[in-house]
Design a protein around this motif. Structure first.
Motif, short mmCIF file in Angstrom:
data_model
loop_
_atom_site.label_atom_id
_atom_site.label_comp_id
_atom_site.label_asym_id
_atom_site.label_seq_id
_atom_site.Cartn_x
_atom_site.Cartn_y
_atom_site.Cartn_z
N MET A 1 0.85 -1.19 0.00
CA MET A 1 0.00 0.00 0.00
C MET A 1 0.88 1.23 0.00
N ARG A 2 0.71 2.09 -1.01
CA ARG A 2 1.48 3.32 -1.10
C ARG A 2 0.62 4.50 -0.68
N ASP A 3 1.24 5.45 -0.02
CA ASP A 3 0.53 6.67 0.37
C ASP A 3 1.41 7.87 0.06
N ASN A 4 1.99 7.85 -1.15
CA ASN A 4 2.95 8.87 -1.56
C ASN A 4 2.33 10.26 -1.60
N MET A 5 3.20 11.26 -1.44
CA MET A 5 2.76 12.64 -1.48
C MET A 5 3.78 13.52 -2.21
N PRO A 6 3.30 14.43 -3.08
CA PRO A 6 4.19 15.43 -3.65
C PRO A 6 4.57 16.46 -2.60
N PHE A 7 5.72 17.09 -2.78
CA PHE A 7 6.12 18.20 -1.91
C PHE A 7 7.00 19.12 -2.74
N GLY A 8 7.21 20.34 -2.27
CA GLY A 8 8.08 21.23 -3.02
C GLY A 8 8.23 22.59 -2.38
N GLU A 9 9.27 23.29 -2.79
CA GLU A 9 9.52 24.67 -2.39
C GLU A 9 9.90 25.46 -3.63
N VAL A 10 9.07 26.41 -4.00
CA VAL A 10 9.34 27.14 -5.24
C VAL A 10 10.55 28.04 -5.11
N GLY A 11 10.83 28.54 -3.92
CA GLY A 11 11.96 29.43 -3.74
C GLY A 11 13.28 28.74 -4.00
N SER A 12 13.42 27.52 -3.50
CA SER A 12 14.66 26.77 -3.69
C SER A 12 14.60 25.87 -4.91
N ALA A 13 13.43 25.83 -5.58
CA ALA A 13 13.21 24.95 -6.74
C ALA A 13 13.47 23.49 -6.37
N GLU A 14 13.06 23.13 -5.16
CA GLU A 14 13.18 21.73 -4.72
C GLU A 14 11.81 21.08 -4.85
N PHE A 15 11.71 20.07 -5.70
CA PHE A 15 10.43 19.40 -5.95
C PHE A 15 10.64 17.90 -5.86
N GLY A 16 9.66 17.22 -5.29
CA GLY A 16 9.85 15.78 -5.16
C GLY A 16 8.61 15.01 -4.80
N THR A 17 8.83 13.75 -4.54
CA THR A 17 7.80 12.82 -4.09
C THR A 17 8.30 12.12 -2.83
N TYR A 18 7.47 12.07 -1.82
CA TYR A 18 7.80 11.31 -0.62
C TYR A 18 7.13 9.95 -0.76
N PHE A 19 7.95 8.92 -0.94
CA PHE A 19 7.42 7.57 -1.07
C PHE A 19 7.24 6.96 0.31
N ILE A 20 6.07 6.39 0.54
CA ILE A 20 5.83 5.64 1.77
C ILE A 20 5.03 4.40 1.41
N GLY A 21 5.60 3.25 1.69
CA GLY A 21 4.96 1.99 1.36
C GLY A 21 4.75 1.14 2.60
N TYR A 22 3.50 0.72 2.80
CA TYR A 22 3.14 -0.15 3.92
C TYR A 22 3.04 -1.59 3.42
N ALA A 23 3.62 -2.52 4.18
CA ALA A 23 3.60 -3.92 3.74
C ALA A 23 3.57 -4.86 4.93
N ALA A 24 2.89 -5.98 4.77
CA ALA A 24 2.91 -7.02 5.78
C ALA A 24 4.28 -7.71 5.81
N ASP A 25 4.96 -7.68 4.67
CA ASP A 25 6.29 -8.27 4.54
C ASP A 25 7.19 -7.26 3.83
N PRO A 26 8.20 -6.71 4.51
CA PRO A 26 9.04 -5.69 3.87
C PRO A 26 9.82 -6.21 2.68
N ALA A 27 9.96 -7.53 2.56
CA ALA A 27 10.70 -8.09 1.43
C ALA A 27 10.02 -7.77 0.10
N VAL A 28 8.70 -7.57 0.12
CA VAL A 28 7.99 -7.24 -1.11
C VAL A 28 8.44 -5.86 -1.61
N THR A 29 8.46 -4.88 -0.72
CA THR A 29 8.91 -3.55 -1.09
C THR A 29 10.37 -3.58 -1.51
#
Length: 346
Positions: free
Chosen positions: A234-262
């Motif tokens: 299960m992913r619950d990713n979110m965009p984030f960014g700062e226009v002043g520093s031109a820093e843009f990205g995605t915060y990946f967060i993955g939930y799993a019953a078994d971390p080996a899958v991720t």
């Protein structure tokens, strides 16, 4: 057994905090954690329609410092991946706090209240404020989350069951922060971007197997079933960014019953499947953080004594961390990845 809310609809706002625990402050931090549920209720009560949720995850190295309870079966340090071109680095982190809601104000208020209690005993290693961006899209312009499992499949993929009865209802949480090279990405034609991802940009339709490049993001994250069971997270990713520093990205967060899958998804992305066929999205994104945490059931977080203390008299060994490449957390390298799992939102 009550659990932290793992499976939930997409949020419009989120905050991610990664903390390290000061040496000697373990008892104070553990005490604060027992009050997280009540504090979340108190903030949520002020705006009942906010759907405020809080998930707390604990890292491998902090677990034994905070709790007199056995280590969750599959909890280990973040596993680094170093491919020929890109790397997924491990970075410091003892506690993950994942806040999500319909508006940013309640996330901010809960974060403020939590940190007023934790600040004397911890250090903030990373703080990211996420936001919903046009039709559940990431800042690369593609819908993020359409292939997440749903209903019972989501529960099975994300939440620990009988495989670890003491922590039934918990979840393994893998997080990575990615920075996008937007100028390079936007210089690509729409058709080329679609071949990088493996889906159409406007319609969000997956390419056929014949059309989909072997090094596309979707191709490398669509895992084959094992014994008839789908390997999903299960992913619950979110965009984030700062226009002043031109820093843009995605915060990946993955939930799993078994971390080996991720971890298999990340291995495919960074190393390639077959090796050398790394995920081409990595050419336009850099991983700057990486951490693995276990979000225990809410009953354990409220009262860790619900799980019997570790029995050291039996000589039982802890999990072999060497088997999962437990490297110390280095500084993030210059190259990296966009391990967005599948660029899909729940």
């Amino acid at each position: 057994m009550p659990t932290q809310k793992i499976v939930a609809p997409p949020a419009k706002a989120a905050m991610f905090l990664v903390l390290t625990v000061n040496e000697g402050a373990e008892a104070q931090v553990a005490d604060v954690l027992t009050g997280v549920s009540d504090l979340t209720k108190a903030v949520s009560f002020r705006v009942p329609t906010s759907n405020l949720l809080c998930v707390v995850g604990i890292g491998h190295d902090a677990w034994g410092r905070l709790f007199d309870a056995p280590l969750p079966r599959d909890l280990h340090p973040f596993r680094e991946f170093h491919g020929e071109v890109h790397s997924a680095p491990a970075t410091p982190g003892d506690i993950l706090i994942h806040l999500r809601a319909g508006t940013q104000d309640v996330c901010f208020e809960l974060a403020k209240q939590l940190m007023s209690r934790l600040r004397p005993y911890t250090r903030v290693q990373d703080e990211v404020h996420g936001f919903k961006f046009f039709e559940e899209r990431d800042l690369l312009g593609f819908v993020d989350g359409t292939a997440n499992p749903e209903d019972e499949d989501a529960q099975s993929a994300a939440v620990v069951g009988d495989q670890d009865p003491s922590y039934r209802g918990g979840s393994y949480v893998l997080v990575q922060k990615y920075l996008h090279q937007m100028d390079e990405w936007e210089a690509l034609s729409t058709g080329e971007q679609e071949r990088v991802i493996g889906r159409s940009k406007l319609e969000d339709i997956e390419m056929s197997d014949e059309q989909k490049p072997a090094n596309s993001h979707v191709a490398l994250n669509d895992l084959d079933d094992v014994d008839g069971h789908a390997r999903e997270i299960m992913r619950d990713n979110m965009p984030f960014g700062e226009v002043g520093s031109a820093e843009f990205g995605t915060y990946f967060i993955g939930y799993a019953a078994d971390p080996a899958v991720t971890e298999t998804m990340l291995e495919n992305m960074f190393i390639g499947n077959p090796p050398g066929t790394y995920d081409r999205i990595l050419d336009f994104s850099t991983a700057v953080t990486g951490g693995l945490f276990f979000a225990p059931p809410r009953s354990f977080l409220d009262d860790p004594t619900t799980v019997p203390a570790q029995d050291t008299s039996s000589g039982a060994d802890a999990p072999d961390d060497d088997a999962v490449s437990a490297s110390p957390a280095p500084a993030a390298p210059a190259d990296g990845s966009l391990g967005i799992g599948s660029l899909k939102r729940p």
